[in-house]
Design a protein around this motif. Structure first.
Motif, PDB file in Angstrom:
ATOM      1  N   GLU A 182       0.884  -1.305   0.088  1.00 46.23           N
ATOM      2  CA  GLU A 182      -0.148  -0.030  -0.062  1.00 46.23           C
ATOM      3  C   GLU A 182       0.826   1.260   0.008  1.00 46.23           C
ATOM      4  OE1 GLU A 182      -3.954  -0.914   2.324  1.00 46.23           O
ATOM      5  OE2 GLU A 182      -2.048  -0.514   3.424  1.00 46.23           O
ATOM      6  N   GLN A 224      -6.393   0.214   2.115  1.00 43.03           N
ATOM      7  CA  GLN A 224      -7.434   0.381   3.371  1.00 43.03           C
ATOM      8  C   GLN A 224      -7.277   1.359   4.118  1.00 43.03           C
ATOM      9  OE1 GLN A 224      -8.725  -3.311   3.452  1.00 43.03           O
ATOM     10  NE2 GLN A 224     -10.323  -2.874   5.134  1.00 43.03           N
ATOM     11  N   GLU A 284      -7.607   2.824   7.405  1.00 40.25           N
ATOM     12  CA  GLU A 284      -7.911   2.136   8.903  1.00 40.25           C
ATOM     13  C   GLU A 284      -7.419   3.277   9.959  1.00 40.25           C
ATOM     14  OE1 GLU A 284      -6.361  -2.249   8.906  1.00 40.25           O
ATOM     15  OE2 GLU A 284      -5.028  -1.023   7.647  1.00 40.25           O
ATOM     16  N   PRO A 285      -7.967   3.113  11.124  1.00 40.92           N
ATOM     17  CA  PRO A 285      -7.693   4.428  11.846  1.00 40.92           C
ATOM     18  C   PRO A 285      -6.029   3.974  12.420  1.00 40.92           C
ATOM     19  CG  PRO A 285      -8.801   2.342  12.960  1.00 40.92           C
ATOM     20  CD  PRO A 285      -9.238   2.056  11.689  1.00 40.92           C
ATOM     21  N   LEU A 314       1.343   7.301  19.012  1.00 38.17           N
ATOM     22  CA  LEU A 314       0.474   8.111  17.597  1.00 38.17           C
ATOM     23  C   LEU A 314       0.344   9.389  18.029  1.00 38.17           C
ATOM     24  CD1 LEU A 314      -1.066   6.620  15.849  1.00 38.17           C
ATOM     25  CD2 LEU A 314      -3.273   6.730  17.166  1.00 38.17           C
ATOM     26  N   ARG A 343      -0.649  12.945  17.028  1.00 38.63           N
ATOM     27  CA  ARG A 343      -1.474  13.404  16.035  1.00 38.63           C
ATOM     28  C   ARG A 343      -1.279  15.000  15.909  1.00 38.63           C
ATOM     29  NH1 ARG A 343      -6.085  10.481  15.118  1.00 38.63           N
ATOM     30  NH2 ARG A 343      -6.138   8.501  16.271  1.00 38.63           N
ATOM     31  N   ARG A 396      -4.181  -7.497   1.667  1.00 42.86           N
ATOM     32  CA  ARG A 396      -4.701  -6.511   0.926  1.00 42.86           C
ATOM     33  C   ARG A 396      -5.846  -6.970   0.268  1.00 42.86           C
ATOM     34  NH1 ARG A 396      -1.182  -2.580  -2.557  1.00 42.86           N
ATOM     35  NH2 ARG A 396      -3.029  -1.598  -2.682  1.00 42.86           N
ATOM     36  N   GLN A 397      -6.741  -5.984   0.241  1.00 40.70           N
ATOM     37  CA  GLN A 397      -8.035  -6.285  -0.652  1.00 40.70           C
ATOM     38  C   GLN A 397      -7.725  -6.490  -2.382  1.00 40.70           C
ATOM     39  OE1 GLN A 397     -11.323  -3.630  -0.555  1.00 40.70           O
ATOM     40  NE2 GLN A 397     -12.451  -5.133  -1.938  1.00 40.70           N
ATOM     41  N   ALA A 423      -0.705  -0.846  13.044  1.00 37.39           N
ATOM     42  CA  ALA A 423      -1.571  -0.036  12.373  1.00 37.39           C
ATOM     43  C   ALA A 423      -0.881   0.922  11.283  1.00 37.39           C
ATOM     44  CB  ALA A 423      -2.377   0.803  13.285  1.00 37.39           C
ATOM     45  N   ARG A 473      -0.041  -2.667   4.135  1.00 38.99           N
ATOM     46  CA  ARG A 473      -0.541  -4.035   3.924  1.00 38.99           C
ATOM     47  C   ARG A 473       0.225  -4.328   2.581  1.00 38.99           C
ATOM     48  NH1 ARG A 473      -6.116  -5.529   5.618  1.00 38.99           N
ATOM     49  NH2 ARG A 473      -6.556  -4.090   7.418  1.00 38.99           N
ATOM     50  N   PRO A 514     -10.647  -8.456   3.036  1.00 38.06           N
ATOM     51  CA  PRO A 514      -9.832  -8.083   4.558  1.00 38.06           C
ATOM     52  C   PRO A 514     -10.677  -7.540   5.611  1.00 38.06           C
ATOM     53  CG  PRO A 514      -9.348  -6.527   2.766  1.00 38.06           C
ATOM     54  CD  PRO A 514     -10.214  -7.387   2.477  1.00 38.06           C
ATOM     55  N   GLU A 515     -10.086  -7.375   6.760  1.00 40.19           N
ATOM     56  CA  GLU A 515     -10.919  -6.692   7.847  1.00 40.19           C
ATOM     57  C   GLU A 515      -9.908  -5.393   8.302  1.00 40.19           C
ATOM     58  OE1 GLU A 515     -11.624  -9.224  11.425  1.00 40.19           O
ATOM     59  OE2 GLU A 515     -11.910 -10.777  10.089  1.00 40.19           O
ATOM     60  N   GLU A 516     -10.698  -4.538   8.844  1.00 34.97           N
ATOM     61  CA  GLU A 516     -10.123  -3.444   9.365  1.00 34.97           C
ATOM     62  C   GLU A 516      -9.397  -3.781  10.827  1.00 34.97           C
ATOM     63  OE1 GLU A 516     -12.189   0.266  10.882  1.00 34.97           O
ATOM     64  OE2 GLU A 516     -11.796   0.726   8.763  1.00 34.97           O
ATOM     65  N   PHE A 517      -8.215  -3.252  10.652  1.00 36.75           N
ATOM     66  CA  PHE A 517      -7.693  -3.487  12.166  1.00 36.75           C
ATOM     67  C   PHE A 517      -7.905  -2.305  13.049  1.00 36.75           C
ATOM     68  CE2 PHE A 517      -3.980  -2.517  14.845  1.00 36.75           C
ATOM     69  CZ  PHE A 517      -3.971  -3.395  15.913  1.00 36.75           C
ATOM     70  N   ASP A 518      -8.231  -2.306  14.145  1.00 36.24           N
ATOM     71  CA  ASP A 518      -8.688  -1.487  15.086  1.00 36.24           C
ATOM     72  C   ASP A 518      -8.378  -1.839  16.457  1.00 36.24           C
ATOM     73  OD1 ASP A 518      -9.633   0.906  15.792  1.00 36.24           O
ATOM     74  OD2 ASP A 518     -11.779   0.469  15.209  1.00 36.24           O
ATOM     75  N   LEU A 551      -5.966   3.527  18.736  1.00 40.24           N
ATOM     76  CA  LEU A 551      -5.720   4.203  17.659  1.00 40.24           C
ATOM     77  C   LEU A 551      -6.847   5.458  17.406  1.00 40.24           C
ATOM     78  CD1 LEU A 551      -5.145   1.156  15.466  1.00 40.24           C
ATOM     79  CD2 LEU A 551      -3.552   2.779  16.260  1.00 40.24           C
TER      80      LEU A 551
END
Lengths: 298, 120, 600
Positions: free
Chosen positions: A45, B35, B37-38, B49, B51, C13-14, C86, C90, C139-143, C147
């Motif tokens: 990415e 993707q 993502e947070p 982190l 910001r 990756r998607q 995070a 990917r 794919p899933e989101e990583f959370d 974050l």
């Protein structure tokens, strides 16, 4: 045709440097590594930081690459193997290389990250240090050649290479060129130990691939400039002129990569101090010596 | 090749390089979207982190050098044409430039004595 | 761990895998770079040769495709690990080497034991996982909770009003405005201190700020956690304390990141900016210029510092105005490292621990010098049990200690090489460290010439002396110095002196090993069911460590540990103050702080 050959030579040299760089970091010599690395970067990415200065962030790697390619375009590989033999070739190189600073500062400012920004501003200090040491030695070279045309500069060294004629200028130019290419030990803007990657830090995926390619190309361009200005360009016995140019360029480029491996990173304060207190007076002495030599020795 | 043609060629190369980069970006796009993502797009700062925006007034501590640099960079603009005609003009050229440089280097020495060559 | 060797869906990756993706996946598999948590020095200390296993070491999450976690991760590090994961592009994967999955991460893709063979084998699996599973359909989101920025609500008129819930201001009744909480460090206690927080936030978002007030608040705050830390109030502070208290004028709507660009660089709404107006409340640097100061974290996973050490520097340009070091992996408290003891902190009446378990516990808590602490624990327990010294055992143990000293100093050299961008040194020192780590006497004798040439090479390296000389000079009144740092203090007390002190110690240890016994890991002698109190001191590679403990019926009832690094970490604020960034980091690095040995 000329364009294709020169660009191919540039790309080939960059490839070779990438192989050697990979060899230094992984200990394995694999000629296909740059290909895999490039493909892998394509597959990753490419993250854009949130609310960046988008123009700066996107433009920096591209600008760096364009600068390196344009610099190469005015340097001859052989008497007729040059893309654009400008009347002000030596000056054009200077002008093009000034944009390296712009690209690095843009890369530093763009992502709004502390490490990158400090890296960018550090490089401005570095430019203030090395810049005169690029310009002043080239002046001495131009004095001998009585021209700013790069092919004429090479022709002027037919009898005696500039590295012998003005060794002081060569040393200063070589060091300054390494600082310009921000390779170790002058990697202040991208220092990993100080800045966790600095201006490189926020580039990922394909953008990182372009940035890395640009940095390698820049090394090749600078090595080629060193060859043209000091190592007699295409001059050499037996082999065809282009081969000599390539061999010399690669030798200079590889030595630029290798030197950094055996040295710790320089302090910015020291770099500036030495460049101004020692480097610039020495560059002036070089100009005066060359000036006298030109008048005394016909 | 005329001068204009040469510069057109250089412009073409610049555009061509940009084109190559753009096509690389296009190729990367085929590999799928990034993707969202947070936390991912926050500038990396070694596991924290962070910001906070960093754009602001940056303290460039080399401004002493920077001022001297301006003077020297101006001087270089004169050096190139001088270098080209130097051999033709001969000793006089060396003296001409010598006077000019002497003044500049006096400035350098003065700056040194005033502590321009240190981090502020 | 998935059995069919694909990457976790939070890492892939998607894209439906097509021919092109397959090709790229193959390239990805051959181009793995890993970010090592806590740090490469821990992997080295465990005897892992990452390069030989086929991984490239990456220094930032942006350039890494594998998050390699070595050993167990402390609770505080879990948050950092989540952030790093995070921020990796990917496709990415998690490789666990001899530890549990951190609570903040999804399951590991590949797990491996703490040995070179297992690691090599795991990398092989990792390559297959990348080749087969870099691209998936969904794919899933990583959370993770770290974050997300905490949203807090402030009154536009009364900045001291900060609430967790939306509503109206108790003072003026205006609607509260949402804003993103400033720092989301793993240190959650920060967020309870609203007053401090508001200030700090303002520091970055509003050009009108009172930085010195900020910093005073910051320090007040730090004192809550760390009473040992002394903060010297410089003259500068008092000089600028006058800057305005009229918070009322500040426009806090600009703080909302979601809607606005950063407030950081647009200085005002009006087209014309007066420089005097813009800068009037900015902190003043030593040369009298008013600049923005930034608080920048270096660590816990920073290439120039040992993993787990978090250095927070307030930067004025590239100069450090003040700095603070904390350890995120340090031993929990006096007493035990277990959960129960943390609650009964201070009482020292922690849960009993079997003597052998205690030794293992102490040794594994300090991965950078396990032998020294194993020895320390053995000595203290044996003394408590009333056993007298046994000549042969003592000599063998001391040999092991000296061997570890050599290995540890080599590890420090490798780390310095990383910090200095001195690739040759890193490679040379880490290769030697891996060789020395568990070498016998004969092997070490073979390695001796190589070890000795290391010093000669460093002496001849250009730039090194000018890089290190005069960096990190300790204040004259520094107390509680131990180990190489103390011994180098007489010799100039800078980073250069410390480098040579460590090189000399390597040479001295080699001599000791030559005349000593075959090194042998300290093993506890039979203590039976003894009771008593014992005290021991061991000169670890980083300085003296003292342990006193109470033994009851063969079990460790309570203990008190005192290490060199706990004291050295307090030197950091004075060492970094006023230095250039690179010099400051080098000064911290030259102390050879092991965050594991910091007792918090």
């Amino acid at each position: 045709m000329t364009v294709a050959i020169v660009l191919l030579a540039l790309l080939g040299s960059a490839w070779l440097l990438a192989v050697i760089e990979g060899w230094m970091t992984t200990g394995r010599l694999s000629p296909a590594a740059p290909l895999y690395s490039g493909l892998a970067h394509l597959g990753r990415e490419s993250i854009v930081p949130r609310s960046p200065d988008r123009v700066f962030f996107e433009a920096a790697p591209v600008l760096l690459l364009v600068v390196a390619v344009l610099g190469m375009a005015v340097l001859p590989l052989a008497p007729d193997l040059i893309i654009a033999d400008l009347g002000t070739g030596a000056l054009f190189i200077n002008a093009a290389l000034a944009y390296v600073l712009v690209a690095v500062i843009m890369a530093g400012w763009g992502p709004d990250g502390a490490y990158a920004m400090i890296g960018g501003w550090r490089f401005l200090g570095q430019l203030i240090a090395y810049s005169m040491l690029i310009v002043m030695p080239i002046t001495a070279v131009a004095m001998r050649a009585e021209s700013l045309v790069n092919t004429a500069i090479v022709s002027s060294q037919a009898g005696l290479w500039n590295i012998v004629y003005q060794p002081l200028g060569f040393v200063l130019f070589f060091i300054a060129a390494m600082a310009l290419a921000f390779r170790a030990p002058f990697d202040l803007p991208t220092a990993e130990g100080d800045l966790g990657g600095g201006v490189d830090a926020e580039y990922t995926g394909v953008r990182l691939a372009v940035l890395r390619l640009a940095r390698l190309t820049l090394v090749v361009t600078l090595a080629s400039a060193t060859t043209v200005f000091y190592l007699g360009g295409w001059h050499g016995p037996l082999f065809p002129p282009w081969a000599w140019s390539l061999v010399k360029t690669l030798a200079v480029a590889v030595s630029m990569l290798l030197v950094g491996r055996y040295l710790p990173r320089i302090r910015e304060a020291d770099l500036m101090r030495w460049c101004w207190i020692l480097g610039i007076p020495l560059a002036l002495v070089n100009i005066i010596i060359v000036g006298l030599l030109i008048l005394v020795v016909p | 090749m005329s001068g204009t043609q040469q510069y057109l060629l250089l412009l073409g190369m610049a555009l061509g390089t940009v084109g190559v980069v753009l096509s690389l970006y296009g190729l990367a796009r085929i590999m799928g979207p990034a993707q969202r993502e947070p936390g991912k797009d926050v500038p990396a700062s070694s596991g924290v982190l962070s910001r906070d925006p960093v754009w602001g007034r940056y303290h460039a501590r080399y401004y002493g050098y920077a001022l001297l640099f301006l003077a020297f960079d101006m001087e270089m603009a004169f050096m190139y044409p001088w270098a080209v005609v130097y051999k033709e003009v001969g000793m006089v050229a060396l003296l001409d430039m010598g006077v000019f440089l002497a003044i500049l280097f006096l400035g350098l020495l003065y700056g040194w004595s005033q502590g321009a060559f240190r981090r502020q | 761990m998935s059995s069919d060797l694909t990457i976790n869906s939070t890492g892939a990756r998607q894209k439906r895998p097509s021919l092109l993706q397959k090709l790229v996946s193959r390239a990805l598999a051959r181009n793995l770079s890993c970010l090592i948590v806590p740090g490469p020095e821990v992997a080295l200390a465990h005897g892992l040769d990452i390069r030989a296993a086929g991984l490239r070491i990456s220094t930032t999450p942006r350039d890494a495709s594998v998050l390699m976690i070595v050993g167990d991760i402390s609770e505080k590090m879990c948050d950092a690990v989540a952030v790093l994961y995070a921020q990796m592009p990917r496709p990415r994967a998690i490789l666990l080497v001899g530890g549990q999955t951190p609570s903040t991460l999804p399951g590991a893709d590949i797990s491996s034991g703490l040995s070179q063979d297992q690691l090599t084998e795991a990398v092989g699996r990792l390559e297959r996982a990348f080749a087969d599973g870099a691209f998936v359909d969904s794919p899933e989101e990583f959370d993770s909770s770290v974050l997300h920025a905490r949203i807090e609500y402030v009154c536009p008129m009364h900045p001291e009003v900060v609430e967790d819930e939306p509503g109206s201001c108790p003072k003026c009744g205006m609607d509260l405005v949402a804003r993103e909480a400033g720092e989301s460090t793993p240190d959650h206690e920060h967020h309870h201190d609203h007053e401090h927080h508001r200030h700090e936030h303002e520091h970055y978002h509003d050009q009108e700020q009172q930085s010195h007030h900020d910093h005073e608040h910051h320090h007040d705050h730090q004192h809550h956690h760390d009473h040992k830390h002394q903060h010297g109030e410089s003259d500068d502070h008092s000089e600028h304390e006058h800057s305005g208290h009229d918070h009322g004028e500040h426009d806090h709507s600009g703080h909302d990141h979601e809607e606005h660009d950063h407030g950081g660089h647009d200085h005002g709404a009006s087209g014309f900016m007066s420089m005097i107006e813009v800068t009037k409340d900015l902190p003043r640097s030593a040369d009298g210029l008013q600049m923005d100061w930034l608080e920048v974290p270096f660590g816990p996973v920073f290439p120039g510092l040992p993993g787990g050490l978090k250095l927070t520097l307030t930067l004025d340009g590239d100069g450090v105005t003040e700095g603070q070091a904390t350890s995120l992996v340090g031993m929990a408290t006096e007493g035990e490292g277990s959960e129960e003891s943390q609650e009964s902190e201070g009482s020292q009446e922690s849960e009993e621990m079997d003597a052998d378990t205690f030794i293992e516990h102490l040794a594994s808590a300090i991965p950078l010098a396990p032998v020294s602490y194993r020895l320390l624990a053995c000595l203290a327990i044996e003394q408590a049990a009333g056993l007298s010294d046994d000549q042969a055992t003592t000599q063998a143990r001391n040999s092991a200690l000296e061997r570890e000293r050599i290995a540890s100093h080599l590890g420090w050299l490798a780390q310095s090489g990383r910090q200095l961008g001195f690739a040759w040194l890193t490679q040379r020192a880490s290769t030697l460290q891996l060789k020395v780590r568990d070498a016998g006497r004969d092997r070490i004798a073979e390695l001796e010439p190589e070890l000795r040439t290391l010093g000669t090479r460093l002496e001849r390296t250009p730039l090194l002396k000018s890089r290190l000389k005069g960096i990190g000079v300790l204040p004259v009144d520094s107390s509680d110095l131990r180990g190489p740092v103390a011994r180098a203090a007489e010799d100039g007390g800078d980073a250069w002196a410390r480098l040579w002190q460590r090189l000399d110690e390597i040479a001295a240890s080699l001599e000791l090993l030559k005349s000593g016994e075959e090194p042998e890991l300290p093993v506890l002698r039979d203590i039976g069911n003894a009771s008593g109190t014992g005290k021991a001191t061991v000169d670890t590679p980083r300085g003296e460590a003292r342990l006193s403990l109470k033994l009851e019926h063969g079990k460790v009832k309570s203990y008190k540990l005192d290490t060199a690094c706990s004291h050295h970490i307090d030197l950091v604020p004075k060492l970094v103050e006023g230095q250039e960034l690179g010099d400051a980091l080098l000064a911290v690095g030259s102390l050879d702080l092991s965050p594991w040995e910091v007792i918090s």
